[in-house]
Design an enzyme around this catalytic site. Structure first.
Site, mmCIF file in Angstrom:
data_model
loop_
_atom_site.group_PDB
_atom_site.id
_atom_site.type_symbol
_atom_site.label_atom_id
_atom_site.label_comp_id
_atom_site.label_asym_id
_atom_site.label_seq_id
_atom_site.Cartn_x
_atom_site.Cartn_y
_atom_site.Cartn_z
ATOM 1 N N CYS A 163 0.804 -1.221 0.000
ATOM 2 C CA CYS A 163 0.000 0.000 0.000
ATOM 3 C C CYS A 163 0.836 1.268 0.000
ATOM 4 O O CYS A 163 0.282 2.372 -0.049
ATOM 5 C CB CYS A 163 -0.949 -0.011 1.193
ATOM 6 N N HIS A 303 -2.603 8.138 5.954
ATOM 7 C CA HIS A 303 -2.828 6.798 5.398
ATOM 8 C C HIS A 303 -4.170 6.262 5.899
ATOM 9 O O HIS A 303 -4.984 5.773 5.122
ATOM 10 C CB HIS A 303 -1.686 5.876 5.797
ATOM 11 N N GLU A 314 -0.198 5.132 13.122
ATOM 12 C CA GLU A 314 0.119 6.336 12.364
ATOM 13 C C GLU A 314 0.045 7.571 13.251
ATOM 14 O O GLU A 314 0.886 8.480 13.140
ATOM 15 C CB GLU A 314 -0.821 6.494 11.169
ATOM 16 N N LYS A 335 -9.578 7.834 2.447
ATOM 17 C CA LYS A 335 -10.016 6.442 2.232
ATOM 18 C C LYS A 335 -11.431 6.218 2.741
ATOM 19 O O LYS A 335 -12.090 5.257 2.334
ATOM 20 C CB LYS A 335 -9.054 5.460 2.904
ATOM 21 N N HIS A 340 -9.883 1.666 0.042
ATOM 22 C CA HIS A 340 -8.430 1.512 0.006
ATOM 23 C C HIS A 340 -8.009 0.921 -1.336
ATOM 24 O O HIS A 340 -8.257 -0.258 -1.605
ATOM 25 C CB HIS A 340 -7.989 0.609 1.161
ATOM 26 N N PHE A 400 1.955 -3.434 3.931
ATOM 27 C CA PHE A 400 2.392 -4.724 4.439
ATOM 28 C C PHE A 400 3.874 -4.931 4.121
ATOM 29 O O PHE A 400 4.346 -4.575 3.033
ATOM 30 C CB PHE A 400 1.592 -5.854 3.793
#
Length: 414
Positions: A163, A303, A314, A335, A340, A400
């Site tokens: 991502c 994010h 975050e 998002k 996403h 990830f």
């Protein structure tokens, strides 16, 4: 080495909330949600536990030719749509092909092509497998499609870092131009993974929201009732070039790209480092690379996937970077509207930051009904004016594998 000024001169997108960059931005400001129920028969046939996603608002087959849709995986189809719009928006630059470079990203690549071909092989035999299967499934397929369409001979590079992918491509674009490798870089990312296998896998790891009864309200960053992200699809592209080159051709300039940075957690394959030290380092580096100061940052596109663990991690990283000053920096989490887009997420969010700076309007975060007291941020929940003066905004992406990528932008002035 003298630091060059790098600017954004074209934008393009196809997203769950609009078939173009203009439509996506307008619907984002209006508080739209791209999440809706999946009507495909495989949802019921395979007993898929999550029955909604944020599909592209305009199917690629409605835009591209029949031959293009047959020879390109959906991830490449979306890439081509976004890149063509961005290129036209930039004025279809007359550039030496050897000075035009593509840096494109995807998190997964041609998942539809790969699994469809496997099904064909098992059910009908090897002679029925399409000869274009490998070119369609390879992760560099979108970069190749964009590069061939635009005639880019300066390079067709591909980033695959989950991502964080397309934010990394934007950071790369900054570096390519600073290094003198190109005059123009088309940077972006695309994803087309609304497929039963990724949905089943993300559901198994408890990453997706389970709000089957209310898809539009499912993605809710920073809310105490957040329970996972909404899978989205689409693409976004930025035309990035040196200021000197842009001015020489009389280009319209949206904003300045002042830096980008990439770090890694080396912590866990799916979970972010809860301390956020590496993510914080990426934020600092993205801003400070060009000589700008963290004190100048006045907006953050987070994010913020709407996962219980990710949003807090975050926040911890942001607090490390900005300290008490974070309380006064408006944050938005787009998002909530788009879902996403995985490898395409950073690109669409960077596009939104560019529009924020150009129009001086911060888009809202929808679905924040009960703010999490453990994440005390100034979250923008209705369109808010950015105000006059010089502003720096950052766009965060984390993926990830512990991938962290951050891009920093500034309002443009001569």
């Amino acid at each position: 080495m003298t630091t060059k000024r790098i600017v954004i001169t074209g934008i393009g997108a196809t997203s769950p909330i609009g078939g173009t960059a203009t439509e996506s931005w307008a619907n984002l400001l209006a508080g739209a949600s791209g999440a809706r129920r999946l009507e495909q028969p495989w949802v019921e046939e395979l007993s898929i536990p999550i029955t909604f996603a944020a599909q592209a608002a305009v199917p690629a087959v409605d835009i591209l030719t029949r031959q293009e849709t047959k020879r390109l995986d959906p991830s490449s189809q979306f890439a081509l749509i976004a890149a063509r719009e961005a290129w036209a928006d930039a004025g279809t630059p007359d550039v030496d092909p050897e000075r035009l470079l593509v840096d494109w990203a995807t998190g997964i690549g041609g998942v539809w092509t790969l699994i469809d071909a496997w099904d064909t092989l098992r059910e009908k035999g090897p002679r029925r497998v399409l000869p274009m299967t490998v070119p369609m499934l390879m992760p560099n397929g979108p970069a190749a499609a964009v590069g061939m369409d635009l005639g880019a001979r300066g390079g067709e590079r591909t980033v695959v870092s989950a991502c964080a992918s397309s934010t990394e491509s934007i950071a790369n674009a900054y570096d390519h131009l600073q290094a003198g490798l190109a005059d123009i870089v088309v940077a972006g990312g695309s994803e087309a993974a609304i497929h039963p296998l990724p949905i089943a896998s993300f559901a198994a790891m408890q990453a997706l929201s389970k709000r089957n009864d209310d898809p539009a309200a499912a993605s809710r960053p920073y809310d105490v009732d957040r329970d996972g992200f909404v899978l989205g699809e689409g693409a976004a592209a930025l035309v990035v070039e040196t200021l000197e080159h842009a001015q020489a051709r009389g280009a319209r300039i949206y904003a300045e790209l002042v830096g980008g940075a990439v770090t890694s957690d080396a912590y866990h394959i799916t979970a972010p480092d809860p301390e956020g030290s590496a993510a914080a380092r990426a934020m600092r580096a993205a801003v400070e690379t060009s000589g700008a100061s963290l004190e100048e940052v006045s907006h953050i596109n987070a994010h913020a996937t709407s996962t219980p663990v990710g949003d807090i991690a975050e926040y911890n990283a942001l607090r490390r970077v900005f300290g008490d000053r974070l309380d006064g920096i408006p944050v938005t989490a787009t998002k909530a509207s788009t879902g996403h887009l995985l490898g395409g997420a950073g690109a669409i969010e960077a596009l939104f930051v560019v529009k924020t700076l150009h129009e001086r309007m911060i888009p809202p975060t929808i679905n924040l009904d009960n703010p999490d007291p453990e994440i005390p941020l100034d979250v923008v929940t209705s369109p808010r004016e950015l105000g006059e003066g010089d502003h720096i905004a950052i766009s965060n992406s984390f993926g990830f594998g512990g991938h962290n990528a951050v891009a920093a932008f500034r309002t443009f002035s001569d």
